[in-house]
Design a protein around this motif. Structure first.
Motif, PDB file in Angstrom:
ATOM      1  N   THR A   1       9.581  -0.055  -1.211  1.00  0.00           N
ATOM      2  CA  THR A   1      10.359  -0.522  -2.335  1.00  0.00           C
ATOM      3  C   THR A   1       9.654   0.140  -3.507  1.00  0.00           C
ATOM      4  O   THR A   1       8.612   0.512  -3.508  1.00  0.00           O
ATOM      5  CB  THR A   1      10.272  -1.751  -2.438  1.00  0.00           C
ATOM      6  N   ASP A   2      10.481   0.115  -4.678  1.00  0.00           N
ATOM      7  CA  ASP A   2      10.020   1.004  -5.814  1.00  0.00           C
ATOM      8  C   ASP A   2       8.993  -0.048  -6.563  1.00  0.00           C
ATOM      9  O   ASP A   2       8.162   0.465  -7.051  1.00  0.00           O
ATOM     10  CB  ASP A   2      11.088   1.007  -6.735  1.00  0.00           C
ATOM     11  N   LEU A   3       9.113  -1.116  -6.562  1.00  0.00           N
ATOM     12  CA  LEU A   3       8.155  -2.188  -7.087  1.00  0.00           C
ATOM     13  C   LEU A   3       7.680  -3.351  -6.076  1.00  0.00           C
ATOM     14  O   LEU A   3       8.456  -3.391  -5.028  1.00  0.00           O
ATOM     15  CB  LEU A   3       8.792  -2.771  -8.108  1.00  0.00           C
ATOM     16  N   CYS A   4       6.931  -3.792  -6.353  1.00  0.00           N
ATOM     17  CA  CYS A   4       6.126  -5.043  -5.400  1.00  0.00           C
ATOM     18  C   CYS A   4       7.373  -6.343  -5.422  1.00  0.00           C
ATOM     19  O   CYS A   4       7.581  -6.491  -6.580  1.00  0.00           O
ATOM     20  CB  CYS A   4       4.835  -5.705  -5.992  1.00  0.00           C
ATOM     21  N   GLN A   5       7.636  -6.629  -4.123  1.00  0.00           N
ATOM     22  CA  GLN A   5       8.813  -7.502  -3.873  1.00  0.00           C
ATOM     23  C   GLN A   5       8.146  -8.992  -3.523  1.00  0.00           C
ATOM     24  O   GLN A   5       8.856  -9.560  -3.049  1.00  0.00           O
ATOM     25  CB  GLN A   5       9.872  -7.083  -3.173  1.00  0.00           C
ATOM     26  N   VAL A   6       6.980  -9.108  -3.610  1.00  0.00           N
ATOM     27  CA  VAL A   6       6.143 -10.168  -3.104  1.00  0.00           C
ATOM     28  C   VAL A   6       5.912 -11.367  -4.545  1.00  0.00           C
ATOM     29  O   VAL A   6       5.546 -10.702  -5.403  1.00  0.00           O
ATOM     30  CB  VAL A   6       4.733  -9.847  -2.566  1.00  0.00           C
ATOM     31  N   HIS A   7       6.318 -12.391  -4.144  1.00  0.00           N
ATOM     32  CA  HIS A   7       5.815 -13.438  -5.175  1.00  0.00           C
ATOM     33  C   HIS A   7       4.377 -13.866  -5.094  1.00  0.00           C
ATOM     34  O   HIS A   7       4.015 -14.091  -4.031  1.00  0.00           O
ATOM     35  CB  HIS A   7       6.629 -14.868  -5.050  1.00  0.00           C
ATOM     36  N   HIS A   8       3.735 -13.807  -6.398  1.00  0.00           N
ATOM     37  CA  HIS A   8       2.102 -14.212  -6.325  1.00  0.00           C
ATOM     38  C   HIS A   8       2.013 -15.466  -6.807  1.00  0.00           C
ATOM     39  O   HIS A   8       2.225 -15.465  -8.188  1.00  0.00           O
ATOM     40  CB  HIS A   8       1.347 -13.212  -6.823  1.00  0.00           C
ATOM     41  N   ASN A   9       0.901 -16.192  -6.627  1.00  0.00           N
ATOM     42  CA  ASN A   9       0.606 -17.439  -7.150  1.00  0.00           C
ATOM     43  C   ASN A   9      -1.151 -16.861  -7.042  1.00  0.00           C
ATOM     44  O   ASN A   9      -1.473 -16.945  -5.753  1.00  0.00           O
ATOM     45  CB  ASN A   9       0.579 -18.820  -6.673  1.00  0.00           C
ATOM     46  N   GLY A  10      -1.885 -16.673  -7.967  1.00  0.00           N
ATOM     47  CA  GLY A  10      -2.996 -16.275  -7.848  1.00  0.00           C
ATOM     48  C   GLY A  10      -4.092 -16.489  -8.753  1.00  0.00           C
ATOM     49  O   GLY A  10      -3.830 -17.273  -9.853  1.00  0.00           O
ATOM     50  N   TYR A  11      -5.286 -15.961  -8.673  1.00  0.00           N
ATOM     51  CA  TYR A  11      -6.552 -16.410  -9.256  1.00  0.00           C
ATOM     52  C   TYR A  11      -7.402 -15.048  -9.355  1.00  0.00           C
ATOM     53  O   TYR A  11      -7.793 -14.440  -8.097  1.00  0.00           O
ATOM     54  CB  TYR A  11      -7.106 -17.603  -8.929  1.00  0.00           C
ATOM     55  N   VAL A  12      -7.767 -14.638 -10.579  1.00  0.00           N
ATOM     56  CA  VAL A  12      -8.698 -13.411 -10.573  1.00  0.00           C
ATOM     57  C   VAL A  12     -10.077 -14.028 -10.711  1.00  0.00           C
ATOM     58  O   VAL A  12     -10.636 -14.791 -11.598  1.00  0.00           O
ATOM     59  CB  VAL A  12      -8.365 -12.609 -12.051  1.00  0.00           C
TER      60      VAL A  12
END
Length: 120
Positions: free
Chosen positions: A52-63
């Motif tokens: 895909t051209d862009l990331c198509q994953v939903h992220h809930n994250g923490y750096v």
């Protein structure tokens, strides 16, 4: 039910250009630790893998460490660093800012498909 796993003993590791992903699969949760090296950018390291051209994953994250910049399909962008929590919907690019690795924890559940070839 009680389930505990250590991310230091992942169920799976996926390596990709300038980074890797470690996952633990749990009931109702895929928890991931992503390490992105300086110079990593989603469109350069994972576009061909994802198909895909862009990331198509939903992220809930923490750096945890380092800095990451995220640009949405509409052009809006923000930068996150240590201690920042984030929610990012599908349709984005991201890259490491600076010369230190960026380590991110992701617990959205979509990481089971992250850095896997399309259709696998």
């Amino acid at each position: 039910m009680l389930e505990i796993k250590s991310i230091d003993k992942p169920d799976e590791r996926r390596d990709f250009p300038r980074g890797h992903l470690e996952l633990v699969q749990m009931t109702g949760l895929v928890f991931a630790r992503a390490t992105f090296e300086p110079g990593w950018r989603w469109t350069e390291s994972l576009r061909d893998i994802a198909g895909t051209d862009l990331c198509q994953v939903h992220h809930n994250g923490y750096v945890v460490e380092g800095r990451i910049r995220i640009r949405m399909e509409d052009g809006s962008e923000q930068e996150g660093g240590p201690g920042d929590a984030f929610v990012v919907t599908p349709g984005h690019d991201a890259w490491v800012v600076g010369d230190e690795p960026c380590v991110v924890f992701d617990f959205a559940g979509g990481m089971d498909a992250y850095a896997k070839a399309a259709g696998s």
